[in-house]
Scaffold this motif. Structure first.
Motif, PDB file in Angstrom:
ATOM      1  N   ALA A  82       1.102  -1.509   0.095  1.00 53.42           N
ATOM      2  CA  ALA A  82      -0.105   0.047  -0.210  1.00 53.42           C
ATOM      3  C   ALA A  82       0.529   1.036   0.084  1.00 53.42           C
ATOM      4  O   ALA A  82       0.592   2.432  -0.841  1.00 53.42           O
ATOM      5  CB  ALA A  82      -1.088  -0.259   1.474  1.00 53.42           C
ATOM      6  N   GLY A  83       2.025   1.111   0.265  1.00 47.22           N
ATOM      7  CA  GLY A  83       2.856   2.497   1.435  1.00 47.22           C
ATOM      8  C   GLY A  83       3.645   2.738  -0.471  1.00 47.22           C
ATOM      9  O   GLY A  83       4.341   3.576  -0.485  1.00 47.22           O
ATOM     10  N   GLY A  99       3.774   4.482  -2.765  1.00 43.43           N
ATOM     11  CA  GLY A  99       2.974   5.696  -3.990  1.00 43.43           C
ATOM     12  C   GLY A  99       2.272   5.724  -4.169  1.00 43.43           C
ATOM     13  O   GLY A  99       1.433   4.847  -3.471  1.00 43.43           O
ATOM     14  N   TYR A 143      -7.570  16.453   5.217  1.00 45.36           N
ATOM     15  CA  TYR A 143      -6.830  14.802   4.488  1.00 45.36           C
ATOM     16  C   TYR A 143      -7.594  13.641   5.124  1.00 45.36           C
ATOM     17  O   TYR A 143      -7.118  12.268   4.475  1.00 45.36           O
ATOM     18  CB  TYR A 143      -4.947  14.908   4.458  1.00 45.36           C
ATOM     19  N   TYR A 144      -8.091  13.929   6.608  1.00 47.77           N
ATOM     20  CA  TYR A 144      -8.355  12.160   6.963  1.00 47.77           C
ATOM     21  C   TYR A 144     -10.258  12.732   7.045  1.00 47.77           C
ATOM     22  O   TYR A 144     -10.919  12.243   7.987  1.00 47.77           O
ATOM     23  CB  TYR A 144      -7.929  12.942   8.455  1.00 47.77           C
ATOM     24  N   ASP A 155      -2.472  19.663   5.862  1.00 46.22           N
ATOM     25  CA  ASP A 155      -2.715  18.043   5.188  1.00 46.22           C
ATOM     26  C   ASP A 155      -1.520  18.563   3.853  1.00 46.22           C
ATOM     27  O   ASP A 155      -0.899  17.031   3.558  1.00 46.22           O
ATOM     28  CB  ASP A 155      -3.403  19.093   3.877  1.00 46.22           C
ATOM     29  N   ARG A 156      -0.673  19.388   3.612  1.00 48.60           N
ATOM     30  CA  ARG A 156       0.256  19.396   3.084  1.00 48.60           C
ATOM     31  C   ARG A 156       1.202  18.873   3.311  1.00 48.60           C
ATOM     32  O   ARG A 156       2.295  18.024   2.696  1.00 48.60           O
ATOM     33  CB  ARG A 156       0.988  21.097   3.059  1.00 48.60           C
ATOM     34  N   ARG A 202       0.543  15.127   2.934  1.00 53.94           N
ATOM     35  CA  ARG A 202       1.147  14.524   1.324  1.00 53.94           C
ATOM     36  C   ARG A 202       2.254  14.737   1.577  1.00 53.94           C
ATOM     37  O   ARG A 202       2.716  13.801   0.022  1.00 53.94           O
ATOM     38  CB  ARG A 202       0.061  16.186   0.784  1.00 53.94           C
ATOM     39  N   ASP A 228       1.799   9.506   5.585  1.00 52.40           N
ATOM     40  CA  ASP A 228       1.055   9.051   6.738  1.00 52.40           C
ATOM     41  C   ASP A 228       0.708   8.141   7.116  1.00 52.40           C
ATOM     42  O   ASP A 228       0.911   7.201   6.353  1.00 52.40           O
ATOM     43  CB  ASP A 228      -0.128   9.439   5.641  1.00 52.40           C
ATOM     44  N   ARG A 275      -1.896   5.731   9.278  1.00 53.10           N
ATOM     45  CA  ARG A 275      -3.593   5.085   9.596  1.00 53.10           C
ATOM     46  C   ARG A 275      -3.212   4.643  11.011  1.00 53.10           C
ATOM     47  O   ARG A 275      -4.598   4.183  11.030  1.00 53.10           O
ATOM     48  CB  ARG A 275      -4.049   4.931   7.965  1.00 53.10           C
ATOM     49  N   GLN A 276      -2.448   4.650  11.252  1.00 52.79           N
ATOM     50  CA  GLN A 276      -2.118   2.688  12.312  1.00 52.79           C
ATOM     51  C   GLN A 276      -1.244   3.371  13.769  1.00 52.79           C
ATOM     52  O   GLN A 276      -0.413   2.676  14.303  1.00 52.79           O
ATOM     53  CB  GLN A 276      -2.148   1.069  12.472  1.00 52.79           C
ATOM     54  N   LEU A 294       3.397  11.605  -0.457  1.00 49.37           N
ATOM     55  CA  LEU A 294       2.427  10.510  -1.084  1.00 49.37           C
ATOM     56  C   LEU A 294       1.904   9.262  -0.539  1.00 49.37           C
ATOM     57  O   LEU A 294       1.661   8.673  -1.449  1.00 49.37           O
ATOM     58  CB  LEU A 294       2.231  10.961  -2.025  1.00 49.37           C
ATOM     59  N   THR A 311       0.882   5.938   1.980  1.00 50.11           N
ATOM     60  CA  THR A 311       0.579   5.460   3.390  1.00 50.11           C
ATOM     61  C   THR A 311       1.106   4.609   4.301  1.00 50.11           C
ATOM     62  O   THR A 311       1.032   3.138   3.137  1.00 50.11           O
ATOM     63  CB  THR A 311      -0.941   5.603   2.956  1.00 50.11           C
ATOM     64  N   MET A 368      -0.195   1.275   6.908  1.00 47.56           N
ATOM     65  CA  MET A 368      -0.556   0.762   7.774  1.00 47.56           C
ATOM     66  C   MET A 368      -0.231   0.279   9.009  1.00 47.56           C
ATOM     67  O   MET A 368      -0.563  -0.637   9.517  1.00 47.56           O
ATOM     68  CB  MET A 368      -1.516   0.375   6.838  1.00 47.56           C
TER      69      MET A 368
END
Lengths: 602, 602
Positions: free
Chosen positions: B30-31, B33, B67-68, B79-80, B83, B87, B89-90, B350, B352, B354
């Motif tokens: 997932a990460g 790119g 962004y969330y 947000d910048r 981005r 990011d 998420r956990q 950009l 993410t 997890m």
């Protein structure tokens, strides 16, 4: 009405209008690029008519993409469209369930004006079913029909769900169609058993269609999305030199999750996430085609969902994010959906718009951008208000702005939003057998301050606001003429079928030779329906498979005719096949015990 | 334990480890790119030690940045950072309330190991209060202390909240401090009236401090954030030529929202949104300073929040987004927070992530990136596991990976997460007077599939998983030595005060001449506390202001001594001022009626 009451209404309306004004001003401030200190470049005025592409998800909630907070669902291609364009945070689907929402999108008119509701079987019939003879009326003008007057070619790929008896996209203004007529769960599962015993058990396999012809039945979902992608890519390349209107309407992430093997276990979010990611990859491929065809700068792309997440599907349904409620409700989670517009050089990237707009407004907005006068014909776009000026300030704001957002359940106006205020006159559970519950006094929220609808405001302290909302509530209802409820029109042989007598003959085209093993295994194990009948089907399918595996393993792989399968099944378990199993296998359903229901089809 | 049980545990652990492996693999996928089709550039290996900047929000929920998914809150600068970096998420705060969470962040150790909990006044005392003599222990090593061994200069700006009696940032490894010692509502509001009558009514005005000195008391919030921003900007410019560690710890969006006028009505989200936007603008200004100082490529910036949103504050609290629960709970909404890391050229933008990580892991991660061996000293970083390799693959993964996420309420281990599985052994409401409720059988969720913790899994069907989680639960508790509960140590004159006897003398430094009008109006009208005392204070303040306005308008603008204000108040309403009003005005509190409580301070 006394003069004092009238005056108070005026004052209240003024106050609400002031709020609306504030709203727009604040949203404009918020939308001024991603850097408060920077000087935002003024977008250039569009030079010519763009092509339009709508990516429409099915049951994708506000909380189901990464950019909107999904913790374990990965949507890089949807996120890129959002980032590279303008993100609308208060974008409302036209209804909280599929068919009325799509009818509003297509026509710019409130679905209730077209009769897209039910009276006799309300909790069960909230969308078009295979047995419906009715459809979105043929005298409505769709966006495709509208854009044809500006010489646009149009194409519809994927799920339609606005009727199928002479009511497919090619019958409603589109130049072409490749897809499925209704939801992909309308065969392998059972609906509303309590009040519709017979029609539930007589649904033929889902067909895949081109224009008005059945290509295969049942549709093969191991490759369906790939074929939709290829179709959209091919259309883009073949029409790159002229303005076009393309809808790519995914059946994802609506249950059941029929994701091909290569996407399974791809997402940490499980089958739901796999389904979202399959769709996201397809969106990325179509976006790549738009770039490859050299029309990136002249294509207005938008992405959205037909309604909120189907949380009644349990872990296999999506998430409304911070919103209350979900698909089927008139809380925000039912209709507030992800939405973004991308048009390089015209729509400023990395901007966020907070002005409330409706999916019905797309009709006028696209018409406006295509250079048409969408207000010239009175029948057109009754409920559609162009927001082109929010996409690029060189477009003039429409003369009449959207007065409110209206939230219907069938033809009951449940709630209304003006400015930041939302008034619930009724509430109701999502998927249940309950009529709307009146709220007296009504429930009032400031949903800008309180997007989760958790903190009702005192009605006593906001009498002027409530008065204004109720006045608009009454006014809006007074503009809607009575219509026959379309969902209540059905007939035994309404479903598209490649056999002329679907309920007396097998209805398979390409899969007459499906094996028993394939059929039994294709019953989704992930579906968490509360329907006892659904559980029964799953149990029967599992039992069938287990028994065959033990006693007749050859049957699992051998290609048999559906008659042979049916006979084998009967010999094994000593009773006729379940009608729905037959539907999947293309066999003949037994009508025994349901004779009295035939009256419904008289 | 039988051999069979042992074997089953091993199998279960293996299964969980496999899940963890899957987790990492899927997260890595997932990460990669934002373009599945693209070839992600390999980040270059970092050349030298970066500076570190942490932007720490207070009570900002998972759902409170654009962004969330925040619908009406505008956070372009946060947000910048998200981005332009990675990011997470956990990402888990070390606790669901302020002080223990910050102690975990600072030391890389579970706050329960340091005694950062209460036994005698559990529901009320979940953080350090002005009356506490205790603090995060002085023998702990903070990130600042750790980085000092690698020649980093450190500075702490804003809210501390880890104790204040010889326990400010300058006493805990930082080279400088400019900020407030604890929460900005710890004067104008009343806490835990039911069980702490006296201390609640004897809180001096909040001081603004430099290092260990009081600059002004009460702190002036009309300019506090501006001054914090200026301090951070100045520090960045003055230390651009050497590695530094800077914490900018905002008091936003914790209630009350004391946003200066120029931000009021700036956000559609109301006072809460104004507060978030004030913080966001400050973050943008510090980011600009980093760029202006020419150290953008050599600064690792992160943004996060100390815990989830304080939803008990009603419309003035934030949103957990799609998560269940909020601040104060051990549901995901309590500790799962926004988190992103930005380091141009080293951390791929950009992306993410997890993989579940803890805020406690920052200690080792920053140490690792600064080139230190954080595992060489046994006392260091017991609970901190470097995830530097998730930021840039050139860093080696740490030898020992994080076994689990542990969710505490005081010293009760309520829940545990391993891989995607979370087991609740206890649950509890957030702000209430209830002890933890045992869950037997425990509640089991797959929170990758079900981030909202809505669909418990069958414990019977997951016995091996439950067994593995319970084994780790027991093992973890066995590693924690008994400690004295620090929140239970307090003293009447513990609060920082520029008077030597704060409870017998006025405690104002710069605002002895505050007017009555200013004081009465500074009681937040937005606070929606359920405390009856809180409502009483607001009512009293409002009544005072109204009466003064009518009878003595001169009093509202004239600068008076606090004694004069107190006398005026008494002459107007015929009874002594409420002690909390006196606290705000710097007057002498009346201890009448609370004599018996003095025993608490013996």
């Amino acid at each position: 009405m006394t003069m004092r009451t009238t005056m108070m209404r005026d004052v209240a309306l003024l106050l609400v209008l002031l709020w609306l004004g504030c709203c727009v001003a604040a949203a404009a401030a918020a939308g001024g690029g991603d850097d408060d200190a920077g000087t935002a470049p003024t977008p250039s005025e569009p030079r010519r008519k763009p092509s339009f592409v709508i990516f429409l998800a099915d049951d994708m909630g506000y909380g189901d993409v990464t950019y909107y907070g999904a913790p374990t669902t990965h949507t890089p291609n949807i996120d890129r469209i959002i980032r590279e364009g303008k993100d609308f945070r208060q974008f409302y689907a036209a209804a909280s369930v599929c068919s009325p929402s799509r009818a509003g999108l297509m026509t710019g008119r409130d679905p209730v004006r077209m009769g897209i509701f039910s009276r006799i079987l309300r909790p069960s019939l909230r969308v078009f079913f295979p047995w419906n003879t009715s459809s979105m009326p043929s005298n409505e003008t769709t966006i495709a029909g509208l854009l044809k007057t500006a010489n646009y070619t149009s194409h519809y790929v994927g799920k339609w769900h606005l009727g199928h008896v002479n009511a497919l996209p090619v019958h409603r203004g589109f130049d072409g169609f490749f897809g499925i007529p209704y939801s992909h769960d309308m065969c392998s599962e059972v609906y509303g058993v309590e009040d519709l015993p017979i029609v539930n058990r007589a649904v033929p396999p889902l067909p895949l269609m081109r224009n008005a012809d059945i290509l295969e039945q049942p549709a093969d979902f191991s490759s369906a999305t790939d074929r939709f992608t290829d179709e959209a890519v091919k259309f883009v390349h073949e029409h790159a030199d002229q303005p076009f209107f393309l809808v790519v309407s995914y059946y994802q992430p609506h249950i059941p999750h029929v994701t091909p093997l290569r996407y399974k276990f791809h997402s940490l979010r499980g089958p739901f996430g796999d389904s979202v990611q399959e769709m996201d990859v397809s969106i990325g491929q179509v976006m790549q085609a738009i770039k490859d065809a050299g029309i990136d700068d002249n294509t207005l792309v938008m992405v959205t969902s037909d309604n909120g997440p189907w949380v009644d599907s349990g872990i296999d349904g999506g998430s409304p994010g911070p919103m209350r409620g979900a698909k089927g409700t008139t809380w925000e989670g039912g209709t507030r959906v992800v939405s973004a517009f991308r048009w390089p050089g015209v729509i400023e990237p990395l901007t966020t718009e907070m002005t409330p707009v409706s999916m019905m407004d797309l009709f006028s907005t696209f018409g406006h951008i295509a250079g048409l006068n969408v207000t010239s014909t009175p029948d057109f776009a009754t409920d559609s208000h162009s927001f082109a000026h929010l996409l690029n300030s060189s477009y003039a704001p429409s003369a009449k702005s959207r007065p409110a957002i209206y939230y219907f359940y069938h033809d009951v106006l449940m709630a209304i939003r003006m400015g930041p205020f939302k008034l619930h006159k009724y509430t109701r559970c999502a998927y249940c057998y309950e009529e709307p519950v009146p709220q007296d006094p009504p429930l009032l929220f400031n949903i800008d301050h309180d997007p989760g609808e958790q903190h009702p405001l005192s009605v006593e302290d906001h009498l002027l606001i409530v008065d204004a909302l109720e006045a608009e509530y009454d006014r809006y209802l007074s503009t809607i003429s009575p219509r026959q409820p379309l969902f209540d029109q059905f007939k035994l042989d309404a479903a598209p079928c490649c056999s002329p007598q679907p309920y007396l003959q097998p209805c398979n085209c390409t899969h007459a030779n499906m094996t028993v093993g394939e059929a039994a295994q294709s019953v989704s194990p992930n579906r968490q329906s509360t329907s006892p009948a659904s559980a029964k089907i799953r149990k029967a399918a599992k039992a069938l498979y287990t028994m065959l595996e033990k006693k007749h393993p050859d049957l699992l792989t051998d290609k048999l005719t559906s008659e042979e399968v049916s006979a084998a099944f009967e010999s094994l378990i000593g009773s006729p096949m379940e009608p729905v199993m037959q539907c999947m296998l293309g066999g003949e359903p037994s009508l025994e015990g349901y004779e009295e229901d035939e009256a419904l089809f008289a």
